[in-house]
Design a protein around this motif. Structure first.
Motif, PDB file in Angstrom:
ATOM      1  N   UNK A 147       0.995  -1.149  -0.191  1.00  0.00           N
ATOM      2  CA  UNK A 147      -0.348   0.262  -0.076  1.00  0.00           C
ATOM      3  C   UNK A 147       0.922   1.313   0.487  1.00  0.00           C
ATOM      4  N   UNK A 148       0.045   2.606  -0.159  1.00  0.00           N
ATOM      5  CA  UNK A 148       1.066   3.971  -0.626  1.00  0.00           C
ATOM      6  C   UNK A 148       0.389   3.957   0.927  1.00  0.00           C
ATOM      7  N   UNK A 149       0.728   4.278   1.848  1.00  0.00           N
ATOM      8  CA  UNK A 149       0.560   4.759   3.211  1.00  0.00           C
ATOM      9  C   UNK A 149      -0.054   6.341   2.987  1.00  0.00           C
ATOM     10  N   UNK A 150      -1.401   7.045   3.177  1.00  0.00           N
ATOM     11  CA  UNK A 150      -1.921   8.781   3.479  1.00  0.00           C
ATOM     12  C   UNK A 150      -2.515   8.463   1.886  1.00  0.00           C
ATOM     13  N   UNK A 151      -2.475   7.948   0.493  1.00  0.00           N
ATOM     14  CA  UNK A 151      -2.824   7.850  -0.246  1.00  0.00           C
ATOM     15  C   UNK A 151      -4.382   8.236  -0.952  1.00  0.00           C
ATOM     16  N   UNK A 152      -4.938   7.987   0.421  1.00  0.00           N
ATOM     17  CA  UNK A 152      -6.544   7.852   0.015  1.00  0.00           C
ATOM     18  C   UNK A 152      -6.961   9.247   0.353  1.00  0.00           C
ATOM     19  N   UNK A 153      -6.541  10.162   1.178  1.00  0.00           N
ATOM     20  CA  UNK A 153      -6.396  11.439   1.549  1.00  0.00           C
ATOM     21  C   UNK A 153      -5.697  12.272  -0.169  1.00  0.00           C
ATOM     22  N   UNK A 154      -5.862  11.623  -1.170  1.00  0.00           N
ATOM     23  CA  UNK A 154      -5.096  12.603  -2.279  1.00  0.00           C
ATOM     24  C   UNK A 154      -6.676  12.492  -3.249  1.00  0.00           C
ATOM     25  N   UNK A 155      -7.512  12.087  -3.386  1.00  0.00           N
ATOM     26  CA  UNK A 155      -8.541  12.261  -3.453  1.00  0.00           C
ATOM     27  C   UNK A 155      -8.308  10.784  -4.991  1.00  0.00           C
ATOM     28  N   UNK A 156      -9.132  10.633  -5.880  1.00  0.00           N
ATOM     29  CA  UNK A 156      -9.119   9.221  -6.696  1.00  0.00           C
ATOM     30  C   UNK A 156      -7.884   9.915  -7.651  1.00  0.00           C
ATOM     31  N   UNK A 157      -7.367   8.723  -8.088  1.00  0.00           N
ATOM     32  CA  UNK A 157      -6.376   9.001  -9.331  1.00  0.00           C
ATOM     33  C   UNK A 157      -6.956   8.289 -10.531  1.00  0.00           C
ATOM     34  N   UNK A 158      -6.285   8.594 -11.453  1.00  0.00           N
ATOM     35  CA  UNK A 158      -6.375   8.594 -13.086  1.00  0.00           C
ATOM     36  C   UNK A 158      -6.771   7.333 -13.231  1.00  0.00           C
ATOM     37  N   UNK A 159      -7.535   6.416 -13.174  1.00  0.00           N
ATOM     38  CA  UNK A 159      -7.069   5.147 -13.713  1.00  0.00           C
ATOM     39  C   UNK A 159      -7.586   4.917 -15.059  1.00  0.00           C
ATOM     40  N   UNK A 160      -7.323   5.689 -16.119  1.00  0.00           N
ATOM     41  CA  UNK A 160      -7.314   5.632 -17.413  1.00  0.00           C
ATOM     42  C   UNK A 160      -6.070   5.636 -18.550  1.00  0.00           C
ATOM     43  N   UNK A 161      -6.799   5.183 -19.380  1.00  0.00           N
ATOM     44  CA  UNK A 161      -5.811   5.446 -20.918  1.00  0.00           C
ATOM     45  C   UNK A 161      -6.305   5.628 -22.455  1.00  0.00           C
ATOM     46  N   UNK A 162      -5.657   6.428 -22.841  1.00  0.00           N
ATOM     47  CA  UNK A 162      -6.443   6.576 -24.473  1.00  0.00           C
ATOM     48  C   UNK A 162      -7.999   6.736 -24.307  1.00  0.00           C
ATOM     49  N   UNK A 163      -7.895   7.624 -22.698  1.00  0.00           N
ATOM     50  CA  UNK A 163     -10.206   7.786 -22.902  1.00  0.00           C
ATOM     51  C   UNK A 163     -10.372   6.528 -22.101  1.00  0.00           C
ATOM     52  N   UNK A 164      -9.939   5.496 -21.705  1.00  0.00           N
ATOM     53  CA  UNK A 164     -10.538   4.360 -21.346  1.00  0.00           C
ATOM     54  C   UNK A 164     -10.208   3.671 -20.125  1.00  0.00           C
ATOM     55  N   UNK A 165     -11.294   3.274 -19.310  1.00  0.00           N
ATOM     56  CA  UNK A 165     -10.445   2.826 -18.765  1.00  0.00           C
ATOM     57  C   UNK A 165      -9.711   1.422 -18.206  1.00  0.00           C
ATOM     58  N   UNK A 166      -8.253   1.084 -17.486  1.00  0.00           N
ATOM     59  CA  UNK A 166      -8.188  -0.171 -17.341  1.00  0.00           C
ATOM     60  C   UNK A 166      -7.845  -0.462 -16.240  1.00  0.00           C
ATOM     61  N   UNK A 167      -8.675   0.322 -15.442  1.00  0.00           N
ATOM     62  CA  UNK A 167      -8.391  -0.485 -13.853  1.00  0.00           C
ATOM     63  C   UNK A 167      -6.887  -0.181 -12.454  1.00  0.00           C
ATOM     64  N   UNK A 168      -6.001   1.040 -13.438  1.00  0.00           N
ATOM     65  CA  UNK A 168      -5.084   0.940 -12.614  1.00  0.00           C
ATOM     66  C   UNK A 168      -4.063   2.279 -12.556  1.00  0.00           C
ATOM     67  N   UNK A 169      -2.823   2.357 -11.731  1.00  0.00           N
ATOM     68  CA  UNK A 169      -2.349   3.432 -11.652  1.00  0.00           C
ATOM     69  C   UNK A 169      -0.652   3.237 -12.178  1.00  0.00           C
ATOM     70  N   UNK A 170      -0.284   3.413 -13.290  1.00  0.00           N
ATOM     71  CA  UNK A 170       1.063   2.912 -13.589  1.00  0.00           C
ATOM     72  C   UNK A 170       2.157   3.272 -12.363  1.00  0.00           C
ATOM     73  N   UNK A 171       2.260   3.984 -11.297  1.00  0.00           N
ATOM     74  CA  UNK A 171       3.287   3.738 -10.432  1.00  0.00           C
ATOM     75  C   UNK A 171       2.446   4.702  -9.796  1.00  0.00           C
ATOM     76  N   UNK A 172       3.101   4.750  -8.012  1.00  0.00           N
ATOM     77  CA  UNK A 172       2.495   5.674  -6.990  1.00  0.00           C
ATOM     78  C   UNK A 172       4.089   6.950  -8.149  1.00  0.00           C
TER      79      UNK A 172
END
Length: 304
Positions: A147-172
């Motif tokens: 886990x990335x401690x405290x990351x929940x306090x930064x809102x929702x990160x982009x989980x998209x690529x080329x306009x489509x949901x891909x269900x992941x963030x490339x890296x913290x």
């Protein structure tokens, strides 16, 4: 309600978005659950029970809705001790949203890329919590949760690529977070890791010779309702169950904008959308999502 979690543990969860707790469930219960998993995985028709590992189709990587497979998992998900802890985190009115069991078999356990659960299941508010119950000792060697401690306090990160949901963030780091905040959530069998829906988390490939099985009942406050009913999310609702307190008569909303998980094609699991296999040839491979899958060879490839 007894205080299963100490005030220090509750405060740690609020600040960091997770906490690892020992001793909530007894050893005999965990051993029984492991035995049931062994039985499910010995099924002659594994595809009817689980989503298979791409590297070795004879091994499972996930069993969906284990609470519907055997009463032991329903009993654990509604165990008074576990619900007491959940109540301390999200309040007294609790809905069991869904359950799953990640298998992580030795040597082939699939990677789970960095992501936030809320990206897959946005709700009117963020009073949701997943409880990861280790059925085996979990260490860095057999791919414990990271886990990335405290990351929940930064809102929702982009989980998209080329306009489509891909269900992941490339890296913290790409999300603007410090790698020094990454924590390995190791724990002995029976430990429970509670995680906030906006906590960025992942798990690596299991390169050890040990299983790392984890049962995950996920809960939400009764007044937190889904705001997306696309194909991969809607299947949770028919079996969502009030397990403590009262059903909501109002909906509580948090201000803000939530990106909807609209993918290029329909997908049946986190693994599929993260790997991109859902757009391969327009077919849906079996994942054991018995409640909504229908014909796994249906080639509709419907857009979400």
């Amino acid at each position: 309600m007894s205080g299963i979690l100490s005030q220090r543990q509750v405060d740690f969860y609020r600040e960091n978005g997770f906490c690892v707790v020992d001793g909530i469930l007894d050893t005999a219960l965990i051993e029984k659950a492991r035995s049931v998993v062994d039985g499910l995985l010995s099924s002659a028709d594994l595809a009817s029970v689980a989503e298979a590992e791409p590297e070795d189709g004879s091994k499972a990587r996930r069993i969906w809705a284990p609470t519907s497979r055997d009463e032991i998992f329903a009993d654990i998900a509604e165990d008074t001790r576990l619900l007491d802890a959940v109540e301390q985190l999200i309040g007294p009115d609790i809905v069991l949203q869904y359950s799953k069991l990640n298998v992580k078999p030795p040597r082939v356990g699939s990677v789970v890329e960095w992501h936030q659960d809320f990206a897959f299941y946005p709700h009117t508010n963020t009073d949701l919590v997943a409880s990861l119950i280790y059925l085996d000792d979990a260490t860095r060697e057999n791919a414990c949760l990271r886990v990335v401690a405290g990351s929940h306090r930064h809102g929702l990160f982009k989980h998209e690529s080329e306009g489509h949901f891909v269900g992941k963030v490339s890296s913290p780091a790409d999300a603007g977070l410090d790698d020094l905040a990454i924590v390995d959530c190791a724990g002995s069998a029976g430990s429970v890791v509670f995680i906030h829906p906006l906590l960025l988390h992942s798990s690596e490939k299991n390169l050890s010779d040990m299983y790392r099985r984890v049962f995950i009942p996920s809960y939400r406050a009764a007044d937190a309702l889904p705001i997306y009913y696309g194909p991969h999310a809607a299947h949770n609702e028919p079996t969502a169950k009030l397990v403590r307190g009262s059903a909501a008569r109002t909906v509580r909303s948090e201000a803000g904008l939530w990106q909807l998980p609209i993918a290029e094609a329909e997908f049946n699991s986190l693994y599929q959308v993260q790997e991109g296999s859902h757009v391969g040839d327009g077919t849906k491979s079996s994942t054991g999502y018995f409640s909504h899958e229908g014909d796994a060879n249906d080639a509709s490839g419907a857009s979400m």
